[in-house]
Motif scaffolding. Structure first.
Motif, PDB file in Angstrom:
ATOM      1  N   GLY A  64     -19.068  26.599  36.763  1.00 36.46           N
ATOM      2  CA  GLY A  64     -19.683  25.295  37.013  1.00 36.46           C
ATOM      3  C   GLY A  64     -19.931  24.532  35.729  1.00 36.46           C
ATOM      4  N   ARG A  65     -20.137  23.217  35.872  1.00 34.15           N
ATOM      5  CA  ARG A  65     -20.445  22.380  34.717  1.00 34.15           C
ATOM      6  C   ARG A  65     -21.919  22.527  34.358  1.00 34.15           C
ATOM      7  N   PHE A  66     -22.189  22.709  33.086  1.00 31.30           N
ATOM      8  CA  PHE A  66     -23.533  22.926  32.580  1.00 31.30           C
ATOM      9  C   PHE A  66     -23.950  21.747  31.719  1.00 31.30           C
ATOM     10  N   ALA A  67     -25.181  21.301  31.888  1.00 27.42           N
ATOM     11  CA  ALA A  67     -25.734  20.244  31.044  1.00 27.42           C
ATOM     12  C   ALA A  67     -27.137  20.640  30.624  1.00 27.42           C
ATOM     13  N   ARG A  68     -27.481  20.285  29.397  1.00 24.69           N
ATOM     14  CA  ARG A  68     -28.803  20.629  28.861  1.00 24.69           C
ATOM     15  C   ARG A  68     -29.498  19.372  28.368  1.00 24.69           C
ATOM     16  N   VAL A  69     -30.767  19.246  28.738  1.00 23.66           N
ATOM     17  CA  VAL A  69     -31.600  18.130  28.281  1.00 23.66           C
ATOM     18  C   VAL A  69     -32.808  18.711  27.570  1.00 23.66           C
ATOM     19  N   GLN A  70     -33.044  18.265  26.354  1.00 20.20           N
ATOM     20  CA  GLN A  70     -34.235  18.690  25.622  1.00 20.20           C
ATOM     21  C   GLN A  70     -35.343  17.669  25.874  1.00 20.20           C
ATOM     22  N   ALA A  71     -36.389  18.098  26.553  1.00 18.10           N
ATOM     23  CA  ALA A  71     -37.484  17.180  26.875  1.00 18.10           C
ATOM     24  C   ALA A  71     -38.367  16.970  25.653  1.00 18.10           C
ATOM     25  N   THR A  72     -38.679  15.721  25.395  1.00 18.05           N
ATOM     26  CA  THR A  72     -39.603  15.329  24.336  1.00 18.05           C
ATOM     27  C   THR A  72     -40.464  14.201  24.881  1.00 18.05           C
ATOM     28  N   VAL A  73     -41.478  13.835  24.130  1.00 17.92           N
ATOM     29  CA  VAL A  73     -42.407  12.826  24.614  1.00 17.92           C
ATOM     30  C   VAL A  73     -41.748  11.458  24.761  1.00 17.92           C
ATOM     31  N   ASP A  74     -40.664  11.211  24.009  1.00 17.20           N
ATOM     32  CA  ASP A  74     -40.016   9.901  24.091  1.00 17.20           C
ATOM     33  C   ASP A  74     -38.798   9.907  25.021  1.00 17.20           C
ATOM     34  N   LEU A  75     -38.572  10.992  25.743  1.00 17.67           N
ATOM     35  CA  LEU A  75     -37.463  11.043  26.693  1.00 17.67           C
ATOM     36  C   LEU A  75     -37.736  10.100  27.867  1.00 17.67           C
ATOM     37  N   LEU A  76     -36.726   9.342  28.273  1.00 15.53           N
ATOM     38  CA  LEU A  76     -36.861   8.395  29.379  1.00 15.53           C
ATOM     39  C   LEU A  76     -36.122   8.917  30.610  1.00 15.53           C
ATOM     40  N   PRO A  77     -36.499   8.465  31.810  1.00 14.91           N
ATOM     41  CA  PRO A  77     -35.764   8.891  33.013  1.00 14.91           C
ATOM     42  C   PRO A  77     -34.274   8.596  32.918  1.00 14.91           C
ATOM     43  N   THR A  78     -33.897   7.473  32.327  1.00 12.27           N
ATOM     44  CA  THR A  78     -32.472   7.140  32.227  1.00 12.27           C
ATOM     45  C   THR A  78     -31.713   8.098  31.319  1.00 12.27           C
ATOM     46  N   ASP A  79     -32.414   8.771  30.395  1.00 11.79           N
ATOM     47  CA  ASP A  79     -31.759   9.760  29.543  1.00 11.79           C
ATOM     48  C   ASP A  79     -31.291  10.961  30.350  1.00 11.79           C
ATOM     49  N   ILE A  80     -31.883  11.168  31.510  1.00  7.69           N
ATOM     50  CA  ILE A  80     -31.504  12.279  32.383  1.00  7.69           C
ATOM     51  C   ILE A  80     -30.609  11.796  33.518  1.00  7.69           C
ATOM     52  N   LEU A  81     -30.985  10.686  34.136  1.00 12.69           N
ATOM     53  CA  LEU A  81     -30.308  10.231  35.348  1.00 12.69           C
ATOM     54  C   LEU A  81     -29.067   9.398  35.065  1.00 12.69           C
TER      55      LEU A  81
END
Length: 337
Positions: A94-111
């Motif tokens: 499967g395709r894998f994606a990783r997001v590093q959460a930080t205080v300045d992360l926005l919803p659009t950075d994930i979605l």
């Protein structure tokens, strides 16, 4: 001069392979036939190869995967949480994606985001890392509540709605989120009950045993991941899990356990109806992994702590381990039927 936009570069960096059309696996042709127990054994072998993990924890992980749920890993840094997520994705190709959460992360950075292209005078949707089969959100509790809430629709509805348009996610789809313990870690935001309730199970990998850690030092993970199956096999296995039978007595047992968590003196809010649905789904998956087409109370009991505890809100004066204590008391006091 490159015409690639910053959003394109972010997407290419976050996603390991180009996105495939959502739902294509389920619609193109009939699913493969699969023996769920055999499929589970292959996954176990593939996951154990690059990392040390206990049998009980691995059972929860595979039950969550086959039940189509999401997993919350609550542990300290450096115990293999990212390795587990990457290995799980690779084991089914499967395709894998990783997001590093930080205080300045926005919803659009994930979605993802809708971007205006002046040349064509049109808006174009650029998918974010969530458009993958296994999405790791590392240190989710470092993201703000606004960003955390951006995952709710994706985790529950398997879709993303932006600017009035709904985009279906790929199938299968699983979010694996990690969070640091709150004590001693500044800059974290407590996950609200609605967010916690989206996770089918919560587990902690913990530190390895001395023998496991020696083996890890002797032969560190190589980075290679053994492919043990395919996305088609996983979809077929998930479909078969839904067909595993649960008797009326077993359903009554699950409901009695939920009621016991709500009536417990240490409980402010007990396990939700969604918790009952997901506990039953995980129990079905465990039964299928053991080669059965029916659920036993043993399946429910083996998974109850991982599925129910994180959804329970203890009273303010409750001890630190109150959630697990409430589930343990419910299992002890409610007779299996």
């Amino acid at each position: 001069m490159s015409t690639e936009s910053p959003a394109d570069r972010r997407r290419d960096r976050d996603l390991d392979r180009p996105p495939a059309p959502a739902l294509s696996l389920a619609r193109d042709r009939p699913l493969e036939k699969v023996d769920v127990a055999d499929f589970g054994e292959r996954l176990r072998a593939a996951i154990r190869q690059p990392m040390q993990i206990s049998d009980d924890t691995l059972e929860v992980v595979l039950s969550t995967l086959l039940a189509g749920g999401h997993l919350l890993l609550e542990d300290r840094p450096g115990v293999g949480k990212t390795q587990l997520a990457r290995t799980l994705a690779g084991s089914v190709d499967g395709r894998f994606a990783r997001v590093q959460a930080t205080v300045d992360l926005l919803p659009t950075d994930i979605l993802g985001a809708t971007i205006w292209h002046a040349g064509t005078e049109t808006f174009e949707f650029h998918p974010g890392p969530v458009f993958a089969n296994v999405v790791l959100v590392d240190e989710l509790n470092r993201a703000t509540p606004k960003t955390q809430s951006g995952l709710l629709e994706a985790m529950q509805e398997l879709q993303v709605t932006l600017d009035g348009r709904t985009h279906a996610l790929e199938r299968p789809f699983m979010v694996i989120a990690t969070q640091n313990p709150s004590v001693g870690y500044d800059g974290t935001y407590r996950l609200p009950p609605a967010q916690l309730d989206r996770f089918l199970a919560r587990v902690s990998l913990g530190y390895p045993t001395n023998a496991q850690e020696i083996a890890l030092l002797r032969e560190p993970p190589s980075g290679g991941i053994e492919r043990a199956g395919s996305l088609r096999e996983l979809l077929a296995a998930q479909a078969l899990v839904e067909e595993v039978r649960a008797s009326e007595a077993l359903l009554a047992y699950v409901v009695a356990l939920l009621e016991a968590t709500r009536a417990h003196p240490l409980s402010e809010t007990g396990a939700s109806p969604r918790a009952g649905l997901q506990l039953l789904g995980a129990a079905r998956a465990r039964a299928a992994l053991q080669g059965r087409d029916f659920v036993l109370p043993d399946d429910v009991q083996a998974l109850a702590a991982s599925v129910l505890a994180h959804r329970i809100e203890p009273v303010p004066a409750a001890p630190a381990e109150a959630q697990l204590e409430i589930v343990a008391d419910a299992l002890r006091d409610v007779p299996a039927r």
